[in-house]
Structure formats: C-alpha cells, structure tokens
Design a protein around this motif. Structure first.
Motif, PDB file in Angstrom:
ATOM      1  N   ARG A 245       9.997  21.069   0.825  1.00 58.69           N
ATOM      2  CA  ARG A 245      10.425  21.277   2.432  1.00 58.69           C
ATOM      3  C   ARG A 245       9.708  20.492   3.632  1.00 58.69           C
ATOM      4  NH1 ARG A 245       9.002  24.850   6.022  1.00 58.69           N
ATOM      5  NH2 ARG A 245       9.889  24.785   7.830  1.00 58.69           N
ATOM      6  N   GLY A 246       8.257  20.496   2.724  1.00 57.27           N
ATOM      7  CA  GLY A 246       6.786  19.699   4.285  1.00 57.27           C
ATOM      8  C   GLY A 246       7.644  18.523   4.479  1.00 57.27           C
ATOM      9  N   SER A 247       7.184  17.991   3.104  1.00 59.75           N
ATOM     10  CA  SER A 247       7.617  16.122   2.968  1.00 59.75           C
ATOM     11  C   SER A 247       8.851  16.103   3.376  1.00 59.75           C
ATOM     12  CB  SER A 247       7.809  16.013   1.475  1.00 59.75           C
ATOM     13  OG  SER A 247       6.633  15.831   0.707  1.00 59.75           O
ATOM     14  N   VAL A 248       9.961  16.682   2.970  1.00 58.55           N
ATOM     15  CA  VAL A 248      11.502  16.069   3.896  1.00 58.55           C
ATOM     16  C   VAL A 248      11.237  16.111   5.115  1.00 58.55           C
ATOM     17  CG1 VAL A 248      14.011  16.781   4.147  1.00 58.55           C
ATOM     18  CG2 VAL A 248      12.975  16.601   2.507  1.00 58.55           C
ATOM     19  N   LEU A 249      10.237  17.470   5.933  1.00 53.26           N
ATOM     20  CA  LEU A 249      10.646  17.374   7.029  1.00 53.26           C
ATOM     21  C   LEU A 249       9.367  16.401   8.020  1.00 53.26           C
ATOM     22  CD1 LEU A 249       9.289  21.437   8.035  1.00 53.26           C
ATOM     23  CD2 LEU A 249      11.325  20.139   8.676  1.00 53.26           C
ATOM     24  N   MET A 250       7.961  16.117   7.299  1.00 55.02           N
ATOM     25  CA  MET A 250       7.493  14.459   7.295  1.00 55.02           C
ATOM     26  C   MET A 250       8.485  14.029   7.865  1.00 55.02           C
ATOM     27  SD  MET A 250       3.842  14.664   6.394  1.00 55.02           S
ATOM     28  CE  MET A 250       3.951  13.513   4.552  1.00 55.02           C
ATOM     29  N   VAL A 251       8.763  12.705   6.262  1.00 56.71           N
ATOM     30  CA  VAL A 251      10.128  11.911   6.271  1.00 56.71           C
ATOM     31  C   VAL A 251      11.366  11.774   7.519  1.00 56.71           C
ATOM     32  CG1 VAL A 251      11.238  10.860   4.837  1.00 56.71           C
ATOM     33  CG2 VAL A 251       9.266  11.340   3.929  1.00 56.71           C
ATOM     34  N   LYS A 252      11.644  13.002   7.317  1.00 57.03           N
ATOM     35  CA  LYS A 252      13.491  12.893   8.038  1.00 57.03           C
ATOM     36  C   LYS A 252      12.856  12.850  10.077  1.00 57.03           C
ATOM     37  CE  LYS A 252      14.455  17.100   9.887  1.00 57.03           C
ATOM     38  NZ  LYS A 252      15.051  18.227  10.349  1.00 57.03           N
ATOM     39  N   SER A 253      11.599  12.586   9.862  1.00 56.43           N
ATOM     40  CA  SER A 253      11.927  12.279  11.229  1.00 56.43           C
ATOM     41  C   SER A 253      11.162  10.528  11.676  1.00 56.43           C
ATOM     42  CB  SER A 253      10.684  13.125  12.261  1.00 56.43           C
ATOM     43  OG  SER A 253       9.341  12.906  11.853  1.00 56.43           O
ATOM     44  N   ARG A 254      11.070   9.907  10.447  1.00 58.66           N
ATOM     45  CA  ARG A 254      11.051   8.606  10.469  1.00 58.66           C
ATOM     46  C   ARG A 254      12.174   7.701  11.059  1.00 58.66           C
ATOM     47  NH1 ARG A 254       6.895   8.906   5.836  1.00 58.66           N
ATOM     48  NH2 ARG A 254       5.034   9.996   7.019  1.00 58.66           N
TER      49      ARG A 254
ATOM     50  N   THR B 214      17.538   7.842   0.546  1.00 56.74           N
ATOM     51  CA  THR B 214      15.976   7.785   2.105  1.00 56.74           C
ATOM     52  C   THR B 214      15.508   8.490   1.853  1.00 56.74           C
ATOM     53  OG1 THR B 214      17.722   6.783   3.054  1.00 56.74           O
ATOM     54  CG2 THR B 214      15.867   6.875   4.550  1.00 56.74           C
ATOM     55  N   ILE B 215      15.222   9.480   1.721  1.00 53.21           N
ATOM     56  CA  ILE B 215      14.514  10.692   1.355  1.00 53.21           C
ATOM     57  C   ILE B 215      14.075  11.519   0.197  1.00 53.21           C
ATOM     58  CG2 ILE B 215      13.725  13.205   2.288  1.00 53.21           C
ATOM     59  CD1 ILE B 215      16.112  12.889   4.422  1.00 53.21           C
ATOM     60  N   LEU B 216      14.713  11.330  -0.414  1.00 52.01           N
ATOM     61  CA  LEU B 216      14.197  11.510  -2.012  1.00 52.01           C
ATOM     62  C   LEU B 216      13.106  10.537  -2.474  1.00 52.01           C
ATOM     63  CD1 LEU B 216      14.413  14.507  -3.755  1.00 52.01           C
ATOM     64  CD2 LEU B 216      16.070  13.202  -5.184  1.00 52.01           C
ATOM     65  N   PRO B 217      12.953   9.628  -2.529  1.00 50.51           N
ATOM     66  CA  PRO B 217      12.381   8.538  -2.939  1.00 50.51           C
ATOM     67  C   PRO B 217      11.643   8.380  -2.139  1.00 50.51           C
ATOM     68  CG  PRO B 217      14.538   7.166  -2.546  1.00 50.51           C
ATOM     69  CD  PRO B 217      14.524   8.328  -2.481  1.00 50.51           C
ATOM     70  N   ASN B 218      11.339   9.073  -0.796  1.00 53.71           N
ATOM     71  CA  ASN B 218       9.824   8.677  -0.193  1.00 53.71           C
ATOM     72  C   ASN B 218       8.982  10.081  -0.491  1.00 53.71           C
ATOM     73  OD1 ASN B 218       9.770   6.292   1.128  1.00 53.71           O
ATOM     74  ND2 ASN B 218      12.016   6.909   1.936  1.00 53.71           N
ATOM     75  N   THR B 219       9.806  11.035  -1.190  1.00 55.72           N
ATOM     76  CA  THR B 219       9.346  12.675  -1.334  1.00 55.72           C
ATOM     77  C   THR B 219       8.214  12.752  -2.566  1.00 55.72           C
ATOM     78  OG1 THR B 219      10.832  13.486  -2.071  1.00 55.72           O
ATOM     79  CG2 THR B 219      10.302  13.487   0.875  1.00 55.72           C
ATOM     80  N   LEU B 220       8.538  11.610  -3.254  1.00 53.68           N
ATOM     81  CA  LEU B 220       8.385  11.684  -4.976  1.00 53.68           C
ATOM     82  C   LEU B 220       7.103  11.725  -5.021  1.00 53.68           C
ATOM     83  CD1 LEU B 220      10.935   9.248  -6.817  1.00 53.68           C
ATOM     84  CD2 LEU B 220      10.987  11.321  -6.678  1.00 53.68           C
ATOM     85  N   SER B 221       5.605  11.050  -4.469  1.00 55.48           N
ATOM     86  CA  SER B 221       4.248  10.958  -5.264  1.00 55.48           C
ATOM     87  C   SER B 221       3.433  12.453  -4.835  1.00 55.48           C
ATOM     88  CB  SER B 221       4.081  10.297  -3.860  1.00 55.48           C
ATOM     89  OG  SER B 221       4.429   8.889  -3.810  1.00 55.48           O
TER      90      SER B 221
END
Lengths: 289, 318
Positions: A171-180, A200-207
């Motif tokens: 949830r935290g990662s998605v909140l951060m990536v969502k506004s990119r 778009t969102i999932l691959p950027n929250t993988l790490s």
C-alpha cells in the motif's frame, strides 16, 4: 569457425562470472554459497546424502559423529545428516510456500487499498491492522489449536500472519508510485486501471517486495521451527529442524551432539536470509544507497 | 495533546474488540460441540438427546451468532472467561496464577537488556568504524538470527549438563523460595535478552550516530562540555523517543518469544499454560490465554504510543 566463436563466448561468459564474483565481499559469497546448499537440499537432497532419513538401525542408537555417520545418529539410529537435510527441506518448503501465498494475497490487497483509497483502503487496512495486533506465534497457536497441526495448516497459518505485512508495505509503495508522472501519463493516454496497476505500478513496487519476502522467509522458518518444537507443527516421525531439537532436548545428557546440527543449520539459514535481505536492500532500494 | 491521547485509547479499544471477535469466531469454528464435551461419553446415549438439547438452549448455543457474541463479551468484561474443559477450574484463576511467572521473565529480560544495550550502543556510536563497533554490529546481526529455543538448549547443555551450576528446568514462585526462583530464572532471562540486546544495540547505535552529527551536538562540544555530558545529557535526550518505541515494539514481540522459551525451561507461565491447553484440547483455556496476551499486546502498544507522545516535545506541546 563457429566452434571458436562459441568457445570465445563461453570464455567471456566464464570471465564475466568470475569478475562479478570477485567484486562480491567474502560475506556475500558465503551467504550465496549457503543459499546454493539450501537450493540443492530442496531440489536434489539425494545428492547430498545417501542414507534415507527414516532408515532405523537399533544397534547404532545415539552414536557420536564418525566416518559412517558424519553428524552421528538419533534415538532410532537414523542418520542425523540425512534428517537435517530432509528435515530442512520440509522447513524450507513450508516457509517458502507460506511467504509466497502471503505475497499472492497481500500484494493485491495492498495494491487495491493504495490505488483506490477511500473506503476500500479503510476496509482492507483496518482488517489487516487487527491481524497485525497479534504476536505472530500467538496467532499461529490459535489457528493450530482450532484446525489441528498439519503441514497445510502450518503453511496457511504462517501465510495469514504475513498477509498484512505484505499488504501494508505494498500500500505504501503504491501510494508513492501512484503520484509519479509516468502513471499520470498512462492515465492521460487512456490506459485502463487494470493495465496501469499491472503494467505500470506493480513492476515499480517489486524491489521492496523482494526484500520483504527474503526477510519474511527467515522469520517464517523460525515460526515453523518454534511451532514444531512445541509439538504444534510437523509431527514425528517426520523431521524438521524444530522437531529434531525437541527430541534432542530429551537426550541432552546422552547425546549432546544431537542438539548441535539442526540448530546450526537453522541459525545459519536465518542469518544468511537476513544478510541476503540486507544485501538486496543495499542493491535495490535507491533510498538505502 | 488530550485529543491525541483519546484517539489512541479509542483505537486500542477498537483493536481489542476486533481481536475478541476474531477469538470468538475461532470458538465457533472449533471442532466439537461444547454441550457434548461437557456431558462427555453420556452424550452418545440416545436417552440423553433431550438433555443435550436443553443444555444447548441453556448455554445459548441455539441463539444467533451476534447474540452469542454479545453474551460472551459481556461475560468476558465481567472477568469470566469460562471454565477449563480439563478440570473445571475458572480460566481467569488459572491465568492469574501463572501470570506473575511470565511477567517476571518479561521485566527481568527487558531491564537486563537495556542495562547492557545502552552502554554498548553508546560505545559503538562514539567509536564508529573501530574494531569494537564492527564486532558489536556483527554480534547484533548474529544475536537477531539465533533461534531463542536453540540458544536455550545450548545454555542448558553448558550450565546444567556440563557444569552443573544451574537447574535445567522448572519454576518456583519468588515468594516461596526467592533464591531458587532467581537461580531458575537466569537461563530463560539470558535466552530472551540476547535477541533484545542485539535489537536495542542496533537501533540505538544507528540513532545515536545520526544524532551525534547534528549541529547542536557540535555546539555542545565547542563550548567545551565533557564528551560524557554531550552524549548522555544532550544526544541521549533526542535518541530516547525512538529507543522507547523500539522497546515497546520488542516487548510486544517478546510476548510471542516467551511462549517458546517457557516451553524450553519448563517455566510454568501463561505461554506454558497455552501450549498445555492446546495439547489437552482445552479450548476455553486456549482462548482465554490468547485473549489475555493479545490484550496485553494492545496495552503495550498503547503505552508505547502515549509514552512517545510525552517524550517527544513537538507532540507534547501540540
């Protein structure tokens, strides 16, 4: 000609691997070596030991380490090496399945909560917080008491303990990536929500998820071992490190070597998982760099 | 500050309510009919079917789930957690008699760990990068990874089996025989403390390194304050709120760890009671212990939050 080229290619590949390995520190190499051993234990345990883990030899009970039995034998004359390997395999498989299941359920929950917000977020996260308010072992005891000890219940129990941890992180990662900006761009191009979430969102929250998974496996192994030690997990005659330690306690006086091998394997596995998690964090997380 | 406190208290109450619902749903999901287990073998006889029905009615088992829950929670709030399946004793009484043993372990190991971890973290932070610092970092990485129950077994092997200095297991109440109680608590307390010392040292060291870099610390040094004063009076004050939080979180985690450690040393606290109850299929007792520990966990979280608010001047003066 083509043979020469492919040999050259292989040489380069070999040199590349050697160069990469040289750039790793000694501790990282040791951790990776231990991981290799664990992988072999899971995939081809018969390569590591010849003796079946359940072959009893009443005349060879509780023997110390020797050439025939490297780590000695247990109370039924079974080889401790072999039980540590096959038992470790069970422990690892339970921990891996539990963490995988937790991620498969927790990540979509966290993604939905973070992406949609509002009442979806409140509903999902509040229910997860209630689960987080339980100490993990206690929750496991409650579930095992209700549904009985079995490998499947053990996996489900540990998975349920970890779902909220994955959900919260995601949830935290998605909140951060969502506004990119690239997400806004995808929106502007008319990509449907499902496409944005998946591509778009999932691959950027993988790490952070990979790091969390590695660290979770370490704790999952400890929970499994703890529950099995207390008689609430895997039941004898099946072996896991926790079951072996429980029996070893009964024979502390007669066979002190018995308590060492399962414990050392457990300790080194948890330690190397933690170190691997730290190492991955250094590599994958730009904030930690 | 008052609204903040109220909000935290309300949140804690909601958490405990949710937990109680979860525990209650487990009670429903548990295999077996409470009326049957109360009646025992006689329940199988055909002439007892009417009696069984009447007992179900009296126990409220024929009511809708939400009414059953309301009745159950009303009884719980009055301090009635039901009776043990095994010997009919009140669950509350059983838990109350075991609680001091567990609280003793928790208190002793938390205090001991702080007494060891704080000076270690200060030494490591002051001499960052030295061999001492590196050794402590290495030890704390190992300390976090070592399984508590294995460490416990190694301690028994060393101090009881080989050296014969300490009794391997058992519990004596403090007021019955203080010396024996303390002697028996040594190994469980060490076992629990190793993890705590490792965690506290790790966090406090990182925090102090951060704080010691701040301008106000440089000012304090520049005006000629002794290094001891700089660290203990000035830097520690700013590191305290986060140390407090870590202590709170870890003591909560310790509630789980203590269950296993009690098992290793036959220390008959409530963790030991819980495992006995699971093995005896004593369901009311399992749920009672789980509810008490979970409520304790929520309470620790609440106290941690409130303490943090009080220790942090920015929040205190809001």
């Amino acid at each position: 000609m083509s043979t020469t080229l492919s040999t050259l290619g292989a040489m380069k590949g070999y040199q590349y691997v050697r160069r990469r390995l040289r750039s790793l520190s000694l501790s990282t190499l040791l951790v990776l070596g231990w991981m290799l051993l664990l992988t072999l234990m899971i995939v081809v345990p018969q390569l590591l030991t010849q003796a079946p883990p359940d072959r009893m030899a009443p005349t060879e009970r509780l023997q110390g380490p020797s050439m025939t039995h490297l780590l000695g034998t247990d109370e039924f004359g079974r080889s401790i090496v072999s039980r540590v390997i096959y038992g470790g395999r069970t422990s690892l498989l339970i921990a891996l399945s539990a963490v995988l299941l937790a991620a498969l359920l927790g990540v979509p929950l966290g993604t939905l909560a973070g992406y949609y917000g509002g009442w979806v977020d409140t509903l999902i996260m509040r229910s997860q917080d209630a689960l987080l308010a339980f100490p993990a072992i206690l929750f496991a005891i409650l579930l095992i008491a209700t549904f009985g000890p079995s490998p499947v219940n053990l996996v489900l129990t540990i998975a349920i303990v970890y779902i909220p941890r994955f959900a919260r992180l995601q949830r935290g990662s998605v909140l951060m990536v969502k506004s990119r900006q690239y997400v806004e761009a995808a929106h502007a191009c008319g990509v449907p929500a499902r496409g944005i979430l998946w591509r778009t969102i999932l691959p950027n929250t993988l790490s952070p998820l990979i790091i969390q998974a590695t660290l979770s496996i370490a704790v999952a192994i400890l929970i499994e071992a703890g529950l099995s030690y207390m008689g609430l997990g895997i039941q004898p005659p099946d072996a896991t490190w926790g079951v072996m330690l429980k029996t070893a306690q009964t024979y502390l006086r007669l066979a002190p070597h018995y308590v060492l091998a399962p414990g050392i394997f457990l300790f080194l596995t948890v330690l190397s998982m933690n170190l691997l998690g730290d190492w991955l964090r250094d590599r994958l997380d730009p904030r930690a760099r | 500050m008052l609204p903040l406190i109220l909000r935290r208290v309300v949140e804690a109450v909601i958490t405990i309510l949710l937990l109680s619902m979860l525990v209650f749903s487990m009670l429903l999901a548990a295999p077996g009919d409470p009326a049957v287990s109360l009646l025992g073998r006689a329940a199988a006889r055909p002439e007892n079917q009417e009696l069984l029905e009447r007992m179900r009615r009296e126990m409220g088992l024929d009511q809708p789930v939400y009414i059953q829950y309301t009745r159950w929670i009303a009884r719980v709030l009055q301090g009635d957690l039901g009776n043990s399946n095994r010997n009919g004793q009140a669950v509350v009484g059983l838990i109350a008699s075991r609680l001091p043993a567990t609280l003793q372990l928790l208190a002793f190991s938390t205090i001991l760990s702080l007494l060891i971890a704080v000076p270690l973290a200060v030494m490591a932070a002051q001499r960052r990068g030295s061999w001492l610092d590196r050794l402590l970092v290495l030890a704390s990485v190992a300390g976090v990874a070592i399984p508590g129950f294995w460490l416990g077994l190694l301690l028994i092997l060393l101090f009881s089996v080989n050296l014969g200095w300490l009794p391997p297991s058992g519990y004596t109440p403090f007021f019955a025989d203080p010396l024996d109680n303390l002697q028996r608590s040594v190994m469980p307390v060490i076992t629990l403390s190793v993890y705590l010392v490792a965690t506290f040292t790790r966090f406090l060291r990182a925090d102090l390194i951060e704080v010691l870099r701040q301008d106000y610390v440089r000012t304090a040094r520049a005006k000629g304050l002794a290094e001891r004063m700089v660290v203990w009076r000035h830097a520690m004050k700013n590191a305290l709120p986060s140390l407090w939080t870590i202590v709170g979180i870890e003591v909560g985690t310790l509630l789980g760890g203590v269950i296993i450690v009690e098992q290793v040393f036959g220390w008959s606290g409530i963790g030991w009671l819980a495992v006995q109850a699971v093995n005896n299929r004593d369901y009311p007792l399992v749920l009672g212990v789980v509810l008490v520990i979970a409520a304790g966990f929520a309470l620790i979280t609440l106290v941690t939050d409130l303490g943090y608010t009080w220790l942090n001047p920015e929040l205190r003066h809001q």
